[in-house]
Design a protein around this motif. Structure first.
Motif, PDB file in Angstrom:
ATOM      1  N   ILE A  85     -82.146 -25.840   5.944  1.00 43.35           N
ATOM      2  CA  ILE A  85     -82.785 -24.748   5.210  1.00 43.35           C
ATOM      3  C   ILE A  85     -83.111 -23.680   6.238  1.00 43.35           C
ATOM      4  O   ILE A  85     -84.078 -23.800   7.003  1.00 43.35           O
ATOM      5  CB  ILE A  85     -84.055 -25.208   4.484  1.00 43.35           C
ATOM      6  CG1 ILE A  85     -83.758 -26.422   3.599  1.00 43.35           C
ATOM      7  CG2 ILE A  85     -84.642 -24.062   3.668  1.00 43.35           C
ATOM      8  CD1 ILE A  85     -82.787 -26.172   2.497  1.00 43.35           C
ATOM      9  N   GLU A  86     -82.302 -22.643   6.244  1.00 44.32           N
ATOM     10  CA  GLU A  86     -82.429 -21.624   7.282  1.00 44.32           C
ATOM     11  C   GLU A  86     -83.378 -20.504   6.881  1.00 44.32           C
ATOM     12  O   GLU A  86     -84.220 -20.070   7.656  1.00 44.32           O
ATOM     13  CB  GLU A  86     -81.040 -21.059   7.601  1.00 44.32           C
ATOM     14  CG  GLU A  86     -80.988 -20.176   8.829  1.00 44.32           C
ATOM     15  CD  GLU A  86     -79.568 -19.798   9.170  1.00 44.32           C
ATOM     16  OE1 GLU A  86     -79.005 -18.917   8.481  1.00 44.32           O
ATOM     17  OE2 GLU A  86     -79.008 -20.392  10.096  1.00 44.32           O
ATOM     18  N   ASP A  87     -83.209 -20.021   5.664  1.00 47.49           N
ATOM     19  CA  ASP A  87     -84.052 -18.925   5.186  1.00 47.49           C
ATOM     20  C   ASP A  87     -84.118 -19.003   3.668  1.00 47.49           C
ATOM     21  O   ASP A  87     -83.162 -18.627   2.980  1.00 47.49           O
ATOM     22  CB  ASP A  87     -83.483 -17.576   5.637  1.00 47.49           C
ATOM     23  CG  ASP A  87     -84.383 -16.410   5.223  1.00 47.49           C
ATOM     24  OD1 ASP A  87     -85.574 -16.653   4.966  1.00 47.49           O
ATOM     25  OD2 ASP A  87     -83.882 -15.272   5.158  1.00 47.49           O
ATOM     26  N   ALA A  88     -85.204 -19.487   3.154  1.00 50.64           N
ATOM     27  CA  ALA A  88     -85.371 -19.648   1.697  1.00 50.64           C
ATOM     28  C   ALA A  88     -86.807 -19.325   1.314  1.00 50.64           C
ATOM     29  O   ALA A  88     -87.614 -20.218   1.039  1.00 50.64           O
ATOM     30  CB  ALA A  88     -85.008 -21.067   1.269  1.00 50.64           C
ATOM     31  N   PRO A  89     -87.162 -18.060   1.276  1.00 51.46           N
ATOM     32  CA  PRO A  89     -88.560 -17.661   1.040  1.00 51.46           C
ATOM     33  C   PRO A  89     -89.100 -18.028  -0.333  1.00 51.46           C
ATOM     34  O   PRO A  89     -90.316 -18.071  -0.518  1.00 51.46           O
ATOM     35  CB  PRO A  89     -88.528 -16.139   1.233  1.00 51.46           C
ATOM     36  CG  PRO A  89     -87.108 -15.744   0.981  1.00 51.46           C
ATOM     37  CD  PRO A  89     -86.285 -16.893   1.484  1.00 51.46           C
ATOM     38  N   ILE A 109     -85.769 -25.217   9.255  1.00 51.39           N
ATOM     39  CA  ILE A 109     -86.003 -24.536  10.524  1.00 51.39           C
ATOM     40  C   ILE A 109     -86.423 -23.089  10.331  1.00 51.39           C
ATOM     41  O   ILE A 109     -86.922 -22.446  11.254  1.00 51.39           O
ATOM     42  CB  ILE A 109     -84.749 -24.588  11.415  1.00 51.39           C
ATOM     43  CG1 ILE A 109     -83.572 -23.915  10.722  1.00 51.39           C
ATOM     44  CG2 ILE A 109     -84.404 -26.031  11.744  1.00 51.39           C
ATOM     45  CD1 ILE A 109     -82.315 -23.851  11.572  1.00 51.39           C
ATOM     46  N   GLY A 110     -86.207 -22.542   9.136  1.00 48.46           N
ATOM     47  CA  GLY A 110     -86.578 -21.164   8.873  1.00 48.46           C
ATOM     48  C   GLY A 110     -87.720 -21.097   7.892  1.00 48.46           C
ATOM     49  O   GLY A 110     -88.493 -22.045   7.714  1.00 48.46           O
ATOM     50  N   GLY A 111     -87.812 -19.966   7.218  1.00 52.35           N
ATOM     51  CA  GLY A 111     -88.931 -19.772   6.314  1.00 52.35           C
ATOM     52  C   GLY A 111     -88.744 -20.453   4.976  1.00 52.35           C
ATOM     53  O   GLY A 111     -87.762 -20.212   4.278  1.00 52.35           O
ATOM     54  N   ALA A 112     -89.657 -21.330   4.619  1.00 58.23           N
ATOM     55  CA  ALA A 112     -89.749 -21.915   3.280  1.00 58.23           C
ATOM     56  C   ALA A 112     -91.227 -21.924   2.923  1.00 58.23           C
ATOM     57  O   ALA A 112     -91.835 -22.979   2.705  1.00 58.23           O
ATOM     58  CB  ALA A 112     -89.161 -23.312   3.239  1.00 58.23           C
ATOM     59  N   PRO A 113     -91.834 -20.744   2.852  1.00 56.21           N
ATOM     60  CA  PRO A 113     -93.290 -20.637   2.717  1.00 56.21           C
ATOM     61  C   PRO A 113     -93.847 -21.083   1.377  1.00 56.21           C
ATOM     62  O   PRO A 113     -95.064 -21.197   1.236  1.00 56.21           O
ATOM     63  CB  PRO A 113     -93.554 -19.148   2.952  1.00 56.21           C
ATOM     64  CG  PRO A 113     -92.289 -18.476   2.516  1.00 56.21           C
ATOM     65  CD  PRO A 113     -91.191 -19.420   2.909  1.00 56.21           C
ATOM     66  N   LYS A 114     -92.969 -21.347   0.391  1.00 58.09           N
ATOM     67  CA  LYS A 114     -93.449 -21.745  -0.933  1.00 58.09           C
ATOM     68  C   LYS A 114     -93.076 -23.178  -1.286  1.00 58.09           C
ATOM     69  O   LYS A 114     -93.323 -23.609  -2.413  1.00 58.09           O
ATOM     70  CB  LYS A 114     -92.890 -20.798  -1.995  1.00 58.09           C
ATOM     71  CG  LYS A 114     -93.394 -19.374  -1.884  1.00 58.09           C
ATOM     72  CD  LYS A 114     -92.882 -18.520  -3.041  1.00 58.09           C
ATOM     73  CE  LYS A 114     -93.416 -17.108  -2.957  1.00 58.09           C
ATOM     74  NZ  LYS A 114     -92.955 -16.275  -4.095  1.00 58.09           N
TER      75      LYS A 114
END
Length: 557
Positions: free
Chosen positions: A325-329, A348-353
């Motif tokens: 999961i690289e970028d999944a806001p 490793i990236g953004g999964a803030p939710k």
């Protein structure tokens, strides 16, 4: 038989009158009521906008919507009742009351359902199953043209005359089509003709299922490239039993409206899948179930909310050994339903939710949650805490309390915890709760604990359950399911072991039931993002209890 049919029609009339009265009381404007019906059907957005504009204020708009929903339900019930009447009698042709019926005909003077505009009735028809929708043409003169002018909902499984029926419908209906869902044999020569039909122009929902027996990936059917003519308008797509040709990667396909994509028992290369996903700027839900050909998948999506995957078939082909999961806001749920597949998961990236995660197990050799690292469920580093996580599902080799506690620390705001035991394993837990080193989730948030395949004959299992009874201060409910049948006397002994006076939450309800081995591999409808917890499933139940007439016997502790 004629009397029964008349009674059915009379009941339909009463339903229609009640619905019209409700709609009239809410608004004198038929257009506003019609638009609100369309909003309830969730199919005609433009009509919904008109209803909103026509409402004088928020309270009036809410009243119109409520009355209109009742009208829609009454209309659908009216259609069903009239259709039943048609089937019940071959001697007389029944129909809903038509404004053109002469006075004294015995059908009443006014049909309020017929006052609803064609667009609204068409929306109702398009929501009915294919055969029932077509049958509405025989209800009355008022309904006769509606099916052909409504968005086509063509959904048929395999049957004796299914191919002929599909061909007939596509030749008669002018379109547009809302849904096309068919199940066909491999290498069926009809599919190309169907897909090229003008009736399917601007298609919104597509489902193609090739019957597929066994696990031989070489027998999968080549997916027709003509499928992708729907790419500009498709919102929901499901493919089952197909082989995606590598040529697709060269087409640079764009799916601007696609929100839900399901691939099950298909072969597809990494390049083709990554290319398709990159062309889906609105994708919200993705399901990958038993897919051949993918070793590594990197997710980078600004809109994806749910990802469900199930490996399987790994002995015959590569499937998702590594998920990144690289970028999944917007990602809210990551559902790994196969406890023995996908060896590496890296966020490793953004999964803030991200709020729902599972099923994690010792089979995952490497799990990265930011800078926190787990190897086979053992915490190597706990430097990142994910405060958004609410629901966690684990499959534990034995009641591994040490591993679970580390996850509780990593997810300090966890509210629901599911643990599935491999009950034949035994593990010695030495972990105890240290009040000087409190765990936030136990102190403030953990409200529900579900233990499946619980073996109350082992002290490690009892200690595991007791840990939460003693330390979860806001616990509201603990559900414990056994993998086998037990008698009442056995449960009485468990009560004495778990009914401790020093429980952290005196209000906690603890229930125990016997049953069978349960997992979460059968979770369905994960595309439905309105469900707060996809792991909250009813118990399978105990077959022996059912044989004894005990039903689903539940014991409260």
């Amino acid at each position: 038989m004629e009397a029964a049919a008349s009674a059915a029609v009379a009941a339909a009339k009463e339903t229609a009158l009640a619905a019209a009265a409700a709609a009239s009381a809410a608004s004198k404007e038929a257009a506003a009521a019609a638009a609100a019906v369309t909003e309830a059907a969730a199919t005609v957005k433009e009509a919904a906008a008109k209803a909103s504009a026509a409402a004088l204020n928020a309270k009036e708009a809410a009243a119109v919507a409520t009355a209109a929903r009742e009208a829609a339900a009454a209309a659908a019930a009216n259609v069903a009742a009239a259709t039943a009447a048609l089937q019940a009698s071959k001697k007389r042709k029944f129909h809903l009351v038509d404004d053109q019926d002469p006075p004294g005909s015995g059908w009443g003077s006014v049909d309020h359902i017929s006052r609803v505009p064609d667009a609204v009735l068409g929306s109702i028809v398009s929501l009915l199953p294919t055969k029932e929708g077509a049958r509405t043409q025989a209800i009355s003169r008022r309904w006769r043209p509606l099916w052909l002018s409504s968005p086509l909902n063509l959904a048929l499984d395999r049957g004796p005359n299914s191919k002929e029926l599909i061909t007939k419908i596509l030749s008669e209906h002018p379109g547009p089509a809302r849904r096309f869902s068919v199940c066909i044999s491999q290498n069926d020569d009809k599919i190309e003709g169907w897909l090229s039909s003008p009736a399917l122009d601007n298609l919104e929902e597509f489902e193609l299922t090739y019957t597929f027996w066994g696990n031989n990936k070489d027998k999968l059917c080549l997916l027709p490239l003509s499928v992708f003519r729907f790419s500009p308008t498709i919102r929901v797509a499901t493919f089952y039993g197909s082989h995606f040709p590598n040529l697709i990667a060269q087409l640079s396909l764009k799916f601007p409206c696609l929100k839900q994509l399901t691939l099950e028992r298909v072969t597809i290369s990494e390049d083709v899948l990554q290319g398709m996903l990159s062309g889906c700027p609105a994708l919200e839900s993705l399901e990958l179930m038993k897919v051949f050909g993918i070793d590594r998948l990197c997710i980078s999506s600004q809109t994806l909310k749910s990802l469900r995957f199930f490996a399987g078939w790994t002995s015959q082909g590569l499937f998702l050994h590594e998920l990144v999961i690289e970028d999944a806001p917007c990602l809210e749920r990551l559902l790994r339903l196969d406890p023995v597949g996908t060896k590496s998961i890296k966020i490793i990236g953004g999964a803030p939710k991200l709020a729902i995660l599972g099923m994690l197990s010792e089979d995952i050799s490497e799990l990265h949650l930011g800078s926190s690292v787990f190897q086979k469920m053992i915490a190597v580093s706990l430097t990142t805490k994910m405060h958004t996580m609410r629901v966690l599902a684990l499959r534990s080799t034995g009641p591994n309390l040490d591993a679970v506690v580390n996850f509780l620390k990593c997810f300090p705001c966890l509210e629901r915890l599911y643990v599935i035991f491999k009950s034949w394993e035994v593990i010695n837990n030495v972990r105890s709760y240290d009040p000087l080193d409190p765990i936030e989730s136990l102190e403030l948030h953990l409200k529900n604990v579900v233990l499946k395949n619980y073996d109350g004959t082992k002290s490690s299992s009892i200690d595991f359950a007791k840990f939460f009874v003693l330390n979860a201060k806001v616990l509201k409910e603990m559900k414990i399911t056994l993998p086998y049948h037990r008698r009442h006397r056995w449960f009485a002994k468990q009560f004495s072991l778990l009914r401790v006076r020093s429980r952290a939450s005196q209000d906690a309800q603890i229930e125990m039931r016997c049953g069978s081995h349960e997992y979460f591999t059968h979770i369905k409808r994960t595309h439905d993002l309105s469900t707060d917890d996809p792991f909250d499933l009813p118990s399978i139940g105990c077959s022996k209890c059912k044989e004894k007439g005990l039903g689903d016997a539940v014991y409260q502790i």
